[in-house]
Design a protein around this motif. Structure first.
Motif, PDB file in Angstrom:
ATOM      1  N   ASN A 180      18.399 -29.944  28.355  1.00 39.69           N
ATOM      2  CA  ASN A 180      19.339 -29.971  27.558  1.00 39.69           C
ATOM      3  C   ASN A 180      19.927 -31.455  27.614  1.00 39.69           C
ATOM      4  O   ASN A 180      20.493 -31.734  28.808  1.00 39.69           O
ATOM      5  CB  ASN A 180      20.399 -28.879  28.289  1.00 39.69           C
ATOM      6  CG  ASN A 180      21.592 -28.692  27.302  1.00 39.69           C
ATOM      7  OD1 ASN A 180      22.310 -29.771  26.809  1.00 39.69           O
ATOM      8  ND2 ASN A 180      21.968 -27.484  27.227  1.00 39.69           N
ATOM      9  N   PRO A 181      20.019 -32.090  26.603  1.00 37.69           N
ATOM     10  CA  PRO A 181      20.479 -33.645  26.550  1.00 37.69           C
ATOM     11  C   PRO A 181      21.934 -33.556  27.093  1.00 37.69           C
ATOM     12  O   PRO A 181      22.453 -34.510  27.635  1.00 37.69           O
ATOM     13  CB  PRO A 181      20.173 -33.882  25.287  1.00 37.69           C
ATOM     14  CG  PRO A 181      20.073 -32.885  24.244  1.00 37.69           C
ATOM     15  CD  PRO A 181      19.621 -31.874  25.109  1.00 37.69           C
ATOM     16  N   GLY A 182      22.969 -32.629  26.288  1.00 38.20           N
ATOM     17  CA  GLY A 182      24.288 -32.710  26.769  1.00 38.20           C
ATOM     18  C   GLY A 182      24.329 -32.819  28.381  1.00 38.20           C
ATOM     19  O   GLY A 182      25.180 -33.133  28.905  1.00 38.20           O
ATOM     20  N   ALA A 183      23.840 -31.383  28.950  1.00 38.68           N
ATOM     21  CA  ALA A 183      24.094 -31.364  30.445  1.00 38.68           C
ATOM     22  C   ALA A 183      23.452 -32.443  31.210  1.00 38.68           C
ATOM     23  O   ALA A 183      24.157 -32.735  31.966  1.00 38.68           O
ATOM     24  CB  ALA A 183      23.239 -29.983  30.788  1.00 38.68           C
ATOM     25  N   LEU A 184      22.367 -33.060  30.735  1.00 42.96           N
ATOM     26  CA  LEU A 184      21.831 -34.161  31.305  1.00 42.96           C
ATOM     27  C   LEU A 184      22.975 -35.269  31.299  1.00 42.96           C
ATOM     28  O   LEU A 184      23.009 -35.967  32.426  1.00 42.96           O
ATOM     29  CB  LEU A 184      20.480 -34.596  30.988  1.00 42.96           C
ATOM     30  CG  LEU A 184      19.419 -33.700  31.035  1.00 42.96           C
ATOM     31  CD1 LEU A 184      18.230 -34.405  30.516  1.00 42.96           C
ATOM     32  CD2 LEU A 184      19.197 -33.173  32.355  1.00 42.96           C
ATOM     33  N   ARG A 185      23.601 -35.622  30.304  1.00 43.93           N
ATOM     34  CA  ARG A 185      24.454 -36.661  30.022  1.00 43.93           C
ATOM     35  C   ARG A 185      25.679 -36.522  30.917  1.00 43.93           C
ATOM     36  O   ARG A 185      26.075 -37.524  31.411  1.00 43.93           O
ATOM     37  CB  ARG A 185      24.858 -36.720  28.550  1.00 43.93           C
ATOM     38  CG  ARG A 185      23.958 -37.689  27.687  1.00 43.93           C
ATOM     39  CD  ARG A 185      24.670 -37.896  26.460  1.00 43.93           C
ATOM     40  NE  ARG A 185      25.119 -36.799  25.615  1.00 43.93           N
ATOM     41  CZ  ARG A 185      24.219 -36.093  24.662  1.00 43.93           C
ATOM     42  NH1 ARG A 185      23.048 -36.415  24.470  1.00 43.93           N
ATOM     43  NH2 ARG A 185      24.583 -35.063  24.164  1.00 43.93           N
ATOM     44  N   ARG A 186      26.160 -35.139  31.098  1.00 40.42           N
ATOM     45  CA  ARG A 186      27.432 -34.897  31.890  1.00 40.42           C
ATOM     46  C   ARG A 186      26.830 -35.154  33.264  1.00 40.42           C
ATOM     47  O   ARG A 186      27.806 -35.697  34.168  1.00 40.42           O
ATOM     48  CB  ARG A 186      27.641 -33.653  31.655  1.00 40.42           C
ATOM     49  CG  ARG A 186      28.553 -33.261  30.175  1.00 40.42           C
ATOM     50  CD  ARG A 186      29.199 -31.979  30.123  1.00 40.42           C
ATOM     51  NE  ARG A 186      28.200 -30.739  30.361  1.00 40.42           N
ATOM     52  CZ  ARG A 186      27.479 -30.454  29.270  1.00 40.42           C
ATOM     53  NH1 ARG A 186      27.730 -30.872  27.997  1.00 40.42           N
ATOM     54  NH2 ARG A 186      26.695 -29.381  29.226  1.00 40.42           N
ATOM     55  N   LEU A 187      25.665 -34.700  33.852  1.00 42.12           N
ATOM     56  CA  LEU A 187      25.304 -35.003  34.931  1.00 42.12           C
ATOM     57  C   LEU A 187      25.253 -36.399  35.306  1.00 42.12           C
ATOM     58  O   LEU A 187      25.745 -36.730  36.479  1.00 42.12           O
ATOM     59  CB  LEU A 187      24.029 -34.322  35.226  1.00 42.12           C
ATOM     60  CG  LEU A 187      23.942 -32.732  35.659  1.00 42.12           C
ATOM     61  CD1 LEU A 187      22.423 -32.317  35.838  1.00 42.12           C
ATOM     62  CD2 LEU A 187      24.696 -32.713  36.932  1.00 42.12           C
TER      63      LEU A 187
END
Length: 358
Positions: A180-187
């Motif tokens: 999930n690219p959104g989850a990775l960006r937030r992390l």
């Protein structure tokens, strides 16, 4: 009619197709079948030619094997791994029997033989990692307080009867790709807010760069002392630059591409964390997440998240199309499990870590 089986040494061939190859390939098939049965997925499978180099790097990673034949067919295997240091008392043992050949005494015979082989080599502390599929009924708790195994499972009853004690539980996890690219960006944003500007990441594919060989050897050594091992009390496994070179050479011939990410401390230029994945040549197969470590003295800066994200981005960029990543972690290693879960890893099964002192 009574089933007839024999136990004999596993001959390690010099190359695929060389003398002994058919038995080596059959023994590897035993491994793959048993892993698939235990975890309900083929994601843990390897080709025999991918694992052969790990059997030939004996200067640093001594390994011995046995096979069991039932009416001439290889249906079981046993493996004994030790440290190169002859003074080390530990041996890591594995015994696997194809499901259709169980209940005939083959597992007991293989266990007797591989334990005797270890004892003859001066090893008296035996460690066994055994998958335990979920099942109803009473549980046996790990003394760490994290996790349990089904008490009535055949492998649990078998190990208890042989005098092994459960010390730890390991969780197998799977990350479906693409992540999930959104989850990775937030992390990543959160991790950078704790790590920058004191730490940064770098990645490489294949052979370890010359300037990082010594640091990586130190990290591998610390992997054996800094990772949680509970009552297993696994010993220090010393790595040197020469061992890094030998590992790189064996991996280069294994058709499994190592992709490594590391964290660099700005003040010293030293590597303080690393994470490695192994990528098979076929895009339909899962990627294996191997060791990940942050040195104790550098924890608390989200470096585990940072290095695993860098590793993930590197493999997704260089090797797109693979279905998943598989990793294993001690169940009490909450910091690393927290990172995995935030990235999207989900449990696929558990293995008990067992110990017996001869």
């Amino acid at each position: 009619m009574t089933a007839r089986f024999t136990i004999e040494p596993l001959v390690v061939p010099e190359a695929p197709g060389a003398p002994g190859w058919a038995d080596f390939e059959a023994a590897n098939a035993v491994r793959n079948v048993c892993e698939a049965a235990a975890y309900g997925t083929d994601d843990l499978g390897y080709r025999a030619d991918e694992l052969l180099p790990l059997w030939t790097n004996t200067d640093f990673d001594p390994k011995h094997g046995l096979i069991a034949r039932l009416d001439g067919t290889v249906v079981g295997r046993a493996v004994c791994d030790t440290l190169a240091d002859p003074a080390s008392s530990h041996a890591w043992l594995e015994v696997l029997v194809r499901p259709e050949a169980r209940g005939l005494g083959i597992g007991a015979a293989l266990s007797d033989a591989i334990e005797q082989l270890a004892l003859d080599d001066g090893r008296t502390t035996y460690i066994v990692y055994a998958a335990s599929p979920e099942a109803p009924g009473p549980r046996l708790d790990a003394p760490t307080g994290f996790g349990s195994v089904p008490l009535e499972n055949p492998e649990v009853r078998f190990l208890l009867a042989r005098g092994y004690r459960l010390e730890q539980l390991n969780r197998g996890s799977r990350l479906a790709l693409p992540a999930n690219p959104g989850a990775l960006r937030r992390l990543e944003a959160d991790a950078l807010s704790h790590a920058a500007p004191d730490y940064s990441t770098l990645t490489w594919i294949g052979t370890t760069p010359e300037q990082y060989r010594s640091d990586l050897a130190h990290l591998h050594t610390r992997m054996s002392t800094d990772a949680p091992t509970a009552g297993l009390e696994e010993p220090e496994d010393v790595w040197t630059v020469e061992r890094i070179d030998a590992e790189d050479a064996s991996r280069a011939s294994a058709d499994l591409v190592p992709v490594t990410a590391a964290v660099v401390q700005a003040a010293t230029g030293a590597l303080v964390a690393f994470s490695t994945m192994f990528v098979p040549s076929e895009a339909r197969r899962a990627i294996t997440q191997d060791d990940t470590l942050v040195l104790r003295e550098h924890r608390g800066h989200r470096l585990g998240t940072l290095v695993k994200l860098a590793n993930l981005r590197a493999v997704e960029h260089a090797y797109p199309g693979h279905p998943s990543i598989i990793t294993f972690n001690a169940e009490e290693n909450r910091p690393m499990l927290d990172v995995n879960e935030a990235m999207g890893f989900a449990p696929i099964g558990y293995e008990g870590a067992w110990r017996r002192d001869a």
